[in-house]
Scaffold this motif. Structure first.
Motif, PDB file in Angstrom:
ATOM      1  N   VAL A   7       0.787  -1.284  -0.175  1.00  0.00           N
ATOM      2  CA  VAL A   7      -0.391   0.372   0.235  1.00  0.00           C
ATOM      3  C   VAL A   7       0.851   1.543   0.374  1.00  0.00           C
ATOM      4  O   VAL A   7       1.554   1.416   0.793  1.00  0.00           O
ATOM      5  CB  VAL A   7      -1.165   0.068   0.892  1.00  0.00           C
ATOM      6  N   ASP A   8       1.022   1.677  -0.595  1.00  0.00           N
ATOM      7  CA  ASP A   8       1.525   2.891  -1.493  1.00  0.00           C
ATOM      8  C   ASP A   8       0.542   4.131  -2.081  1.00  0.00           C
ATOM      9  O   ASP A   8       0.556   3.373  -3.163  1.00  0.00           O
ATOM     10  CB  ASP A   8       2.890   2.686  -1.701  1.00  0.00           C
ATOM     11  N   ASP A   9       1.014   5.126  -1.607  1.00  0.00           N
ATOM     12  CA  ASP A   9       0.596   6.171  -3.365  1.00  0.00           C
ATOM     13  C   ASP A   9       1.493   6.594  -4.419  1.00  0.00           C
ATOM     14  O   ASP A   9       0.867   7.033  -5.135  1.00  0.00           O
ATOM     15  CB  ASP A   9      -0.087   7.429  -2.565  1.00  0.00           C
ATOM     16  N   GLN A  10       2.996   6.023  -4.304  1.00  0.00           N
ATOM     17  CA  GLN A  10       3.626   5.886  -5.427  1.00  0.00           C
ATOM     18  C   GLN A  10       3.846   4.591  -5.690  1.00  0.00           C
ATOM     19  O   GLN A  10       4.112   3.661  -5.217  1.00  0.00           O
ATOM     20  CB  GLN A  10       4.726   6.070  -4.293  1.00  0.00           C
ATOM     21  N   THR A  11       3.479   4.759  -7.274  1.00  0.00           N
ATOM     22  CA  THR A  11       3.632   4.119  -8.213  1.00  0.00           C
ATOM     23  C   THR A  11       5.143   3.012  -8.032  1.00  0.00           C
ATOM     24  O   THR A  11       4.481   1.691  -8.008  1.00  0.00           O
ATOM     25  CB  THR A  11       2.836   4.280  -9.607  1.00  0.00           C
ATOM     26  N   GLY A  12       6.215   4.202  -8.170  1.00  0.00           N
ATOM     27  CA  GLY A  12       7.195   2.835  -8.547  1.00  0.00           C
ATOM     28  C   GLY A  12       7.539   2.506  -6.937  1.00  0.00           C
ATOM     29  O   GLY A  12       7.973   1.227  -6.892  1.00  0.00           O
ATOM     30  N   ILE A  13       7.105   2.898  -6.027  1.00  0.00           N
ATOM     31  CA  ILE A  13       7.693   1.901  -4.536  1.00  0.00           C
ATOM     32  C   ILE A  13       6.760   0.655  -5.113  1.00  0.00           C
ATOM     33  O   ILE A  13       7.253  -0.509  -4.416  1.00  0.00           O
ATOM     34  CB  ILE A  13       7.079   2.938  -3.572  1.00  0.00           C
ATOM     35  N   ALA A  31      -2.009  -1.752  -3.375  1.00  0.00           N
ATOM     36  CA  ALA A  31      -3.276  -0.521  -3.269  1.00  0.00           C
ATOM     37  C   ALA A  31      -2.452   0.931  -3.119  1.00  0.00           C
ATOM     38  O   ALA A  31      -1.446   0.621  -3.113  1.00  0.00           O
ATOM     39  CB  ALA A  31      -3.772  -0.676  -1.909  1.00  0.00           C
ATOM     40  N   ALA A  32      -2.846   1.916  -4.075  1.00  0.00           N
ATOM     41  CA  ALA A  32      -2.722   3.544  -4.183  1.00  0.00           C
ATOM     42  C   ALA A  32      -2.891   3.844  -2.882  1.00  0.00           C
ATOM     43  O   ALA A  32      -2.961   5.208  -2.866  1.00  0.00           O
ATOM     44  CB  ALA A  32      -3.156   4.134  -5.269  1.00  0.00           C
ATOM     45  N   ASN A  33      -4.267   3.308  -2.239  1.00  0.00           N
ATOM     46  CA  ASN A  33      -5.039   4.393  -1.588  1.00  0.00           C
ATOM     47  C   ASN A  33      -5.843   3.572   0.164  1.00  0.00           C
ATOM     48  O   ASN A  33      -5.810   2.296  -0.501  1.00  0.00           O
ATOM     49  CB  ASN A  33      -5.899   5.706  -1.765  1.00  0.00           C
ATOM     50  N   GLY A  34      -5.991   3.455   0.556  1.00  0.00           N
ATOM     51  CA  GLY A  34      -7.051   2.826   2.325  1.00  0.00           C
ATOM     52  C   GLY A  34      -8.071   2.525   1.545  1.00  0.00           C
ATOM     53  O   GLY A  34      -7.982   1.691   2.227  1.00  0.00           O
ATOM     54  N   ARG A  35      -8.741   3.796   0.534  1.00  0.00           N
ATOM     55  CA  ARG A  35     -10.115   2.356   0.747  1.00  0.00           C
ATOM     56  C   ARG A  35      -9.554   1.425  -0.499  1.00  0.00           C
ATOM     57  O   ARG A  35     -10.434   0.222   1.039  1.00  0.00           O
ATOM     58  CB  ARG A  35     -11.063   3.282   0.147  1.00  0.00           C
ATOM     59  N   ASP A  52       2.071   2.473   3.207  1.00  0.00           N
ATOM     60  CA  ASP A  52       2.895   3.500   3.933  1.00  0.00           C
ATOM     61  C   ASP A  52       2.331   4.406   4.396  1.00  0.00           C
ATOM     62  O   ASP A  52       0.875   4.510   5.063  1.00  0.00           O
ATOM     63  CB  ASP A  52       2.573   4.592   2.583  1.00  0.00           C
ATOM     64  N   MET A  53       3.171   5.259   5.539  1.00  0.00           N
ATOM     65  CA  MET A  53       2.351   6.381   7.038  1.00  0.00           C
ATOM     66  C   MET A  53       1.725   7.654   6.044  1.00  0.00           C
ATOM     67  O   MET A  53       0.244   7.895   6.719  1.00  0.00           O
ATOM     68  CB  MET A  53       3.365   6.440   7.547  1.00  0.00           C
ATOM     69  N   LYS A  54       2.059   8.234   4.605  1.00  0.00           N
ATOM     70  CA  LYS A  54       1.600   9.030   5.255  1.00  0.00           C
ATOM     71  C   LYS A  54       0.977   9.323   3.234  1.00  0.00           C
ATOM     72  O   LYS A  54       1.178   8.839   1.740  1.00  0.00           O
ATOM     73  CB  LYS A  54       2.659  10.326   4.189  1.00  0.00           C
ATOM     74  N   MET A  55      -0.288   9.130   3.339  1.00  0.00           N
ATOM     75  CA  MET A  55      -1.006   9.180   1.957  1.00  0.00           C
ATOM     76  C   MET A  55      -2.088   9.782   1.802  1.00  0.00           C
ATOM     77  O   MET A  55      -2.972  10.012   2.471  1.00  0.00           O
ATOM     78  CB  MET A  55      -1.202   7.824   1.833  1.00  0.00           C
ATOM     79  N   PRO A  56      -2.649  10.711   0.838  1.00  0.00           N
ATOM     80  CA  PRO A  56      -3.286  11.715   0.378  1.00  0.00           C
ATOM     81  C   PRO A  56      -4.882  10.734   1.120  1.00  0.00           C
ATOM     82  O   PRO A  56      -4.948   9.320   1.070  1.00  0.00           O
ATOM     83  CB  PRO A  56      -4.385  12.432  -1.161  1.00  0.00           C
TER      84      PRO A  56
END
Length: 119
Positions: A7-13, A31-35, A52-56
């Motif tokens: 789970v990370d909003d950064q595609t590369g990671i 997954a790109a976000n919490g939902r 990831d700790m910080k995501m929108p």
């Protein structure tokens, strides 16, 4: 087969970690976000979540708490680009197994996941 949810909003990671763990023989979900993460975790309860700790939207702590409600046996490793000690401590108190600061060493995170799955 052990399952890892990345789970990370950064595609590369997400793609990097997906490739690393697929090569190790794990079933991987991304997954790109919490939902999206919580929906996938409800559908297929993962063995390990790299979060990831910080995501929108929903932050890592909120996702962590929701994951732990789904199943306390889900192992969560937090990833953060920030050295925010209070958030890291709070995530450990909320049930995270460990954390890595970005940029992380892919080999170290791979070994941490393997260790969690051995315990």
């Amino acid at each position: 087969m052990k399952t890892i949810l990345i789970v990370d909003d950064q595609t590369g990671i997400r793609l990097l970690l997906n490739e690393v763990f697929k090569k190790e023989g794990f079933l991987t979900l991304m997954a790109a976000n919490g939902r999206e993460a919580l929906a996938k975790a409800k559908e297929i309860q993962p063995d390990v979540v790299l979060l990831d700790m910080k995501m929108p939207g929903m932050d890592g702590l909120e996702i962590l708490r929701n994951l732990k409600q789904l199943g306390s046996e889900i192992q969560v490793i937090m990833m953060t680009a920030y050295g925010e000690l209070d958030l890291i401590e709070e995530s450990i108190d909320s049930g995270a197994a460990s954390y890595f600061t970005k940029p992380f060493d892919v080999f170290e995170i791979r070994e941490a996941v393997k260790q969690l799955l051995r315990d």
